[in-house]
Design a protein around this motif. Structure first.
Motif, short mmCIF file in Angstrom:
data_model
loop_
_atom_site.label_atom_id
_atom_site.label_comp_id
_atom_site.label_asym_id
_atom_site.label_seq_id
_atom_site.Cartn_x
_atom_site.Cartn_y
_atom_site.Cartn_z
N GLU A 176 0.83 -1.21 0.00
CA GLU A 176 0.00 0.00 0.00
C GLU A 176 0.86 1.26 0.00
OE1 GLU A 176 -2.41 -0.62 3.42
OE2 GLU A 176 -3.66 -2.15 2.44
N LYS A 177 1.97 1.23 0.75
CA LYS A 177 2.85 2.38 0.84
C LYS A 177 3.42 2.77 -0.53
CE LYS A 177 7.17 3.92 3.03
NZ LYS A 177 8.24 3.57 4.01
N TYR A 178 3.79 1.75 -1.31
CA TYR A 178 4.43 2.01 -2.59
C TYR A 178 3.50 1.82 -3.78
CZ TYR A 178 8.69 2.10 0.17
OH TYR A 178 9.65 2.41 1.11
N LYS A 179 2.19 1.71 -3.49
CA LYS A 179 1.16 1.66 -4.53
C LYS A 179 1.39 0.50 -5.51
CE LYS A 179 -0.10 6.56 -4.32
NZ LYS A 179 0.50 6.77 -2.99
N ASN A 189 -6.50 1.24 -5.66
CA ASN A 189 -5.94 0.93 -6.98
C ASN A 189 -5.17 -0.39 -7.00
OD1 ASN A 189 -6.87 3.26 -8.37
ND2 ASN A 189 -5.27 4.48 -7.37
N MET A 190 -5.31 -1.19 -5.93
CA MET A 190 -4.62 -2.48 -5.86
C MET A 190 -5.62 -3.62 -6.07
SD MET A 190 -2.55 -4.32 -2.71
CE MET A 190 -1.91 -2.74 -2.14
N THR A 191 -5.25 -4.58 -6.91
CA THR A 191 -6.03 -5.79 -7.10
C THR A 191 -5.30 -6.94 -6.40
OG1 THR A 191 -6.90 -5.05 -9.23
CG2 THR A 191 -6.97 -7.41 -8.79
N ILE A 192 -6.04 -7.69 -5.60
CA ILE A 192 -5.48 -8.84 -4.88
C ILE A 192 -6.24 -10.08 -5.33
CG2 ILE A 192 -4.98 -9.86 -2.64
CD1 ILE A 192 -5.06 -7.01 -1.48
#
Length: 247
Positions: free
Chosen positions: A181-184, A203-206
């Motif tokens: 999350e910190k580094y997108k 904006n992250m897909t897991i």
């Protein structure tokens, strides 16, 4: 860039041996045929295999895996899982000298950097990323020079609400997710859960890929399976998309 994500093949020592009435070699052979078919329809740049290649770490199962993967004629990353034995995998690899495996575990083009992370704890089912590996992951992300990052590993970082596997997921998932999350980081992919699942967090897909061998029945606390199997196709384009191919 399109990437095929396989996980949890669980090849046994005996090719005729079944797991819960499923022959893992039959499923893996079928999946390889499907990959060849899909490659005739669209360009596949990379294959990522996220662990549990073998069910018991048998050398012969790794020999079979390496031969089949080379037949696909596509660069691939092989991440080991809690069922795998690194020493035996290395023996088979040194015999085979695979021409398509990416031994660094990382892949980069002009838009994306794919990074693999070791989550295996020897002789344990649960996963854990060591402090040194977390530091190395952070270093690689920082050095990406602004391109998109995708991280792949074996153990899942978010519960899939199936207790039989959530009891042995990634123990320090919060440490990983904090860095990502910190580094997108744009994408995190894993296996282990024998369940197909996807989450969108800003904006992250897991994503958790379906297993090649079989799936657990959703919510089960005991051994209870579905014979369905499959893999994911991830399109790392501007608008990232994922297709689960289930059979």
């Amino acid at each position: 860039m399109k990437v095929i994500h396989l996980s949890d093949i669980h090849l046994t020592k005996n090719r005729n041996e079944k797991m819960f009435d499923v022959n893992p070699y039959k499923n893996f052979d079928f999946v390889c045929q499907e990959i060849c078919r899909i490659k005739n329809l669209t360009q596949i740049e990379l294959i990522v295999v996220s662990g549990d290649i073998s069910d018991n770490g048998d050398i012969e199962s790794y020999r079979y895996f390496l031969t089949k993967m080379d037949s696909l004629k596509t660069p691939y990353i092989a991440i080991l899982g809690n069922h795998d034995l690194k020493d035996n995998f290395d023996i088979a690899f040194n015999e085979k000298k695979s021409g398509y495996i990416i031994t660094s575990g990382d892949y980069q083009n002009e838009n994306w950097h794919i990074i693999s992370v070791d989550t295996v704890v020897e002789k344990e089912d649960y996963g854990f990323i060591t402090e040194n590996n977390l530091i190395e992951l952070e270093r690689k992300i920082i050095n990406n020079n602004g391109i998109n990052t995708a991280v792949f590993m074996h153990h899942h970082a978010i519960p899939v609400n199936t207790p039989i596997v959530d009891s042995c997921m990634l123990n320090n998932a919060n440490s990983l997710l904090t860095i990502c999350e910190k580094y997108k980081v744009k994408f995190i992919g894993s296996g282990h859960a024998h369940t197909s699942r996807i989450w969108h967090n800003n904006n992250m897909t897991i994503s958790v890929a379906p297993a090649v061998v079989f799936q657990w029945i959703l919510g089960t606390e005991i051994v209870k399976i579905s014979k369905g199997f499959g893999f994911n196709i991830i399109d790392f384009s501007k608008n990232l998309s994922l297709t689960s191919c289930l059979y």
